[in-house]
Design a protein around this motif. Structure first.
Motif, short mmCIF file in Angstrom:
data_model
loop_
_atom_site.label_atom_id
_atom_site.label_comp_id
_atom_site.label_asym_id
_atom_site.label_seq_id
_atom_site.Cartn_x
_atom_site.Cartn_y
_atom_site.Cartn_z
N ALA A 362 0.83 -1.21 0.00
CA ALA A 362 0.00 0.00 0.00
C ALA A 362 0.86 1.26 0.00
CB ALA A 362 -0.94 -0.01 1.21
N CYS A 363 1.96 1.23 0.75
CA CYS A 363 2.88 2.38 0.79
C CYS A 363 3.50 2.63 -0.59
CB CYS A 363 3.97 2.16 1.82
SG CYS A 363 3.46 2.36 3.53
N MET A 364 3.87 1.56 -1.27
CA MET A 364 4.48 1.72 -2.59
C MET A 364 3.47 2.26 -3.60
SD MET A 364 7.67 1.13 -2.63
CE MET A 364 7.92 1.02 -4.40
N VAL A 365 2.24 1.80 -3.54
CA VAL A 365 1.20 2.32 -4.43
C VAL A 365 0.95 3.80 -4.12
CG1 VAL A 365 -1.24 2.16 -5.06
CG2 VAL A 365 0.11 0.07 -4.75
N HIS A 366 0.94 4.13 -2.85
CA HIS A 366 0.77 5.53 -2.43
C HIS A 366 1.93 6.39 -2.93
CE1 HIS A 366 0.36 8.89 0.57
NE2 HIS A 366 -0.91 8.69 0.26
N LEU A 367 3.14 5.86 -2.80
CA LEU A 367 4.35 6.56 -3.25
C LEU A 367 4.28 6.87 -4.74
CD1 LEU A 367 7.42 7.40 -2.87
CD2 LEU A 367 7.96 5.01 -3.36
N LEU A 368 3.98 5.84 -5.53
CA LEU A 368 3.90 6.01 -6.98
C LEU A 368 2.71 6.88 -7.37
CD1 LEU A 368 4.70 2.32 -7.93
CD2 LEU A 368 6.23 4.26 -8.25
N GLY A 369 1.58 6.67 -6.70
CA GLY A 369 0.38 7.41 -7.03
C GLY A 369 0.50 8.90 -6.75
N ARG A 370 1.06 9.25 -5.61
CA ARG A 370 1.23 10.68 -5.28
C ARG A 370 2.13 11.38 -6.29
NH1 ARG A 370 0.37 13.01 0.00
NH2 ARG A 370 2.23 14.28 -0.34
N ALA A 371 3.09 10.62 -6.83
CA ALA A 371 4.00 11.20 -7.82
C ALA A 371 3.39 11.23 -9.22
CB ALA A 371 5.31 10.41 -7.83
N GLY A 372 2.15 10.78 -9.35
CA GLY A 372 1.48 10.80 -10.65
C GLY A 372 1.78 9.61 -11.53
N LYS A 373 2.50 8.64 -11.01
CA LYS A 373 2.85 7.45 -11.78
C LYS A 373 1.74 6.40 -11.62
CE LYS A 373 7.82 8.31 -11.15
NZ LYS A 373 8.16 8.54 -12.57
N LEU A 374 0.56 6.73 -12.13
CA LEU A 374 -0.62 5.89 -11.89
C LEU A 374 -0.54 4.55 -12.60
CD1 LEU A 374 -3.40 8.63 -12.12
CD2 LEU A 374 -2.25 7.76 -10.09
N ASP A 375 -0.08 4.56 -13.85
CA ASP A 375 0.02 3.29 -14.59
C ASP A 375 1.05 2.38 -13.93
OD1 ASP A 375 -1.89 4.00 -16.45
OD2 ASP A 375 -0.44 4.94 -17.80
N GLU A 376 2.15 2.95 -13.47
CA GLU A 376 3.17 2.15 -12.78
C GLU A 376 2.62 1.59 -11.48
OE1 GLU A 376 7.80 2.50 -11.13
OE2 GLU A 376 6.91 4.17 -12.27
N GLY A 394 -7.33 1.33 -2.27
CA GLY A 394 -7.70 2.67 -1.81
C GLY A 394 -6.61 3.69 -2.06
N ALA A 395 -5.34 3.25 -1.93
CA ALA A 395 -4.22 4.16 -2.21
C ALA A 395 -4.22 4.57 -3.68
CB ALA A 395 -2.90 3.48 -1.85
N LEU A 396 -4.51 3.61 -4.55
CA LEU A 396 -4.58 3.93 -5.98
C LEU A 396 -5.79 4.82 -6.27
CD1 LEU A 396 -3.51 3.51 -8.86
CD2 LEU A 396 -4.97 1.49 -9.03
N LEU A 397 -6.91 4.54 -5.64
CA LEU A 397 -8.11 5.35 -5.85
C LEU A 397 -7.89 6.79 -5.43
CD1 LEU A 397 -11.08 5.73 -6.51
CD2 LEU A 397 -11.66 4.69 -4.30
N GLY A 398 -7.25 6.99 -4.28
CA GLY A 398 -6.97 8.34 -3.81
C GLY A 398 -6.06 9.10 -4.76
N ALA A 399 -5.07 8.39 -5.31
CA ALA A 399 -4.14 9.02 -6.26
C ALA A 399 -4.86 9.38 -7.56
CB ALA A 399 -2.97 8.08 -6.54
N CYS A 400 -5.77 8.50 -7.99
CA CYS A 400 -6.53 8.77 -9.23
C CYS A 400 -7.41 10.00 -9.07
CB CYS A 400 -7.39 7.57 -9.58
SG CYS A 400 -6.45 6.13 -10.14
#
Length: 467
Positions: A362-376, A394-400
């Motif tokens: 979840a932390c890694m998804v949050h890390l990538l998502g906050r940086a805008g790297k959604l596909d990654e 949920g981390a991906l959803l929040g970033a999206c």
């Protein structure tokens, strides 16, 4: 071994045990077995050393070594029939949470004194089986063995940790009726049980009753370290400082459990500089202390400092655990340090041998998502070796939502709803993403769906004090 050598070795073993150097005590025990010539193919440990080694296993929760010693005991009839060894075995299994083995040792004992009964009862209480502990206490009395203060405290502790305040209180009354006044152990059990179950108001009330009420029981270092998490919030920090003052006056501030709890309290309250001051004063720091400080720095926005503290942790020879990397990945996420986060994630597995848990994913998804790297981030989820939970999606959803990717937000929201149909967060985040994209009709559909499904929304809260 010669008598003089055995005597010297036993002194070292006993000294290590008394000083709390349980790892060293186990090392001494097993080293002697390796060096000692076997008798008929079997090693013959010095009898008095076995209970000491088992106590070390209990303190370290080292069930594997405890089982090895148990196997050794079974090869020597004199040890297998020794009541002190049997009691130490039972206590070791109970403290390691292997209650079935503790019960088996108990049932095989020919003589059971109060210490034996209390050891099993405490094991039940400590590991979430307070009802079994109570049944055992009743059985004791039925056999003519009267419970003592240790028995009562174990039973109270079991129900307090289970969050059954009413039963814990009833047992305190029964304890008094039996002629035992609640002592510092009783009060600490009640306080720590309330904190463990997030009933911070009750914990603070109990602490006040303990020190200022009719009880007038002086808190111990265990009490202080137990109550401090109840003050780890902006609105309660002034009361936490009062407890800190008590710790200084009582001379327990420098005990590692108390100082660690103080660091954690100040760090969670946002007083990072105060936490660092205490952290640097500590003569001894556990992994928990390092983790608390790294989390505190991360959550207060001092993200590069959190990573620097981890480097210092490694230089000082402290071994990180899974929580350390959760704190580090959180810091990297908040600080936008994507490459450092990736490096730490790899190091966790390859250098420290720690397998990722769902919180790390979840932390890694949050890390990538906050940086805008959604596909990654999405590719990362698809490559996970375990099933993602609602926190990962949920981390991906929040970033999206933050980056306006409606298509991926809908995918993530569908997964969250599948895992937790009553979770309102997925609906709220998705509606936010749709609103940002100007799709008001879709937003209205989601709101109608929430009403139709009667999904419960979380109430808001405030840090303002009411008194």
């Amino acid at each position: 071994m010669r008598t003089t050598e055995t005597s010297s070795w036993m002194k070292q073993l006993t000294s290590s045990s008394r000083q709390g150097r349980h790892g060293h005590a186990l090392h001494l025990f097993f080293t002697r077995l390796c060096l000692q010539p076997s008798i008929h193919g079997l090693v013959d440990p010095y009898p008095a050393a076995v209970p000491t080694a088992l106590r070390a296993c209990a303190h370290l929760a080292n069930a594997a070594s405890g089982r090895l010693i148990h196997a050794l005991v079974l090869t020597r009839p004199a040890l297998a029939s020794d009541e002190v060894v049997a009691t130490a075995l039972l206590d070791m299994y109970a403290k390691c949470g292997i209650i079935s083995s503790a019960r088996k040792v108990f049932e095989e004992m020919h003589v059971r004194d109060l210490v034996v009964w209390n050891a099993l009862l405490a094991g039940y209480a400590r590991h979430g089986l307070p009802e079994h502990a109570l049944v055992l206490a009743v059985k004791m009395r039925g056999l003519g063995l009267n419970p003592d203060r240790v028995t009562w405290n174990a039973a109270v502790s079991g129900f307090a940790m289970a969050g059954n305040d009413r039963m814990a209180s009833d047992l305190v009354c029964a304890m008094q009726d039996d002629g035992f006044q609640p002592d510092v152990v009783t009060w600490t059990s009640l306080v720590s049980g309330s904190v463990l179950n997030f009933r911070y108001g009750r914990a603070r009330m109990l602490f006040r009753q303990m020190v200022a009420g009719r009880a007038h029981v002086m808190p111990s270092s265990a009490t202080v370290s137990s109550i401090l998490p109840a003050f780890a919030g902006v609105s309660d920090i002034k009361h936490g400082k009062e407890v800190h003052g008590y710790a200084v006056v009582a001379g327990v501030e420098q005990e590692v459990t108390v100082s660690s709890a103080l660091v954690d309290m100040y760090a969670k309250s946002g007083l990072v500089h105060e936490a660092l001051r205490l952290f640097d004063k500590m003569s001894e720091r556990s992994t928990v202390t390092w983790n608390s400080m790294i989390f505190g720095l991360a959550n207060s926005g001092h993200c590069p400092e959190a990573v620097s503290l981890f480097d210092r942790m490694l230089r000082e020879g402290v071994k990180p655990d899974h929580l350390t990397f959760t704190a580090l990945l959180t810091a990297c996420s908040y600080g936008g340090m994507v490459e450092i986060g990736k490096t730490l994630y790899r190091a966790m597995r390859e250098e420290c041998g720690i397998e990722p848990r769902l919180e790390h994913y979840a932390c890694m998804v949050h890390l990538l998502g906050r940086a805008g790297k959604l596909d990654e981030a999405h590719d990362f989820i698809k490559a996970m070796p375990v099933e993602p939970d609602c926190f990962v999606w949920g981390a991906l959803l929040g970033a999206c939502r933050s980056h306006g990717n409606v298509e991926l937000a809908e995918l993530a929201a569908s997964h969250v709803r599948t895992i937790e149909p009553s979770n309102a967060a997925s609906y709220l985040l998705l509606s936010g993403a749709l609103a940002s994209a100007g799709k008001q009709n879709e937003v209205f559909k989601i709101k109608r769906s929430v009403k139709r499904r009667r999904v419960k929304r979380l109430d808001g809260c405030s840090w303002l004090e009411t008194s």
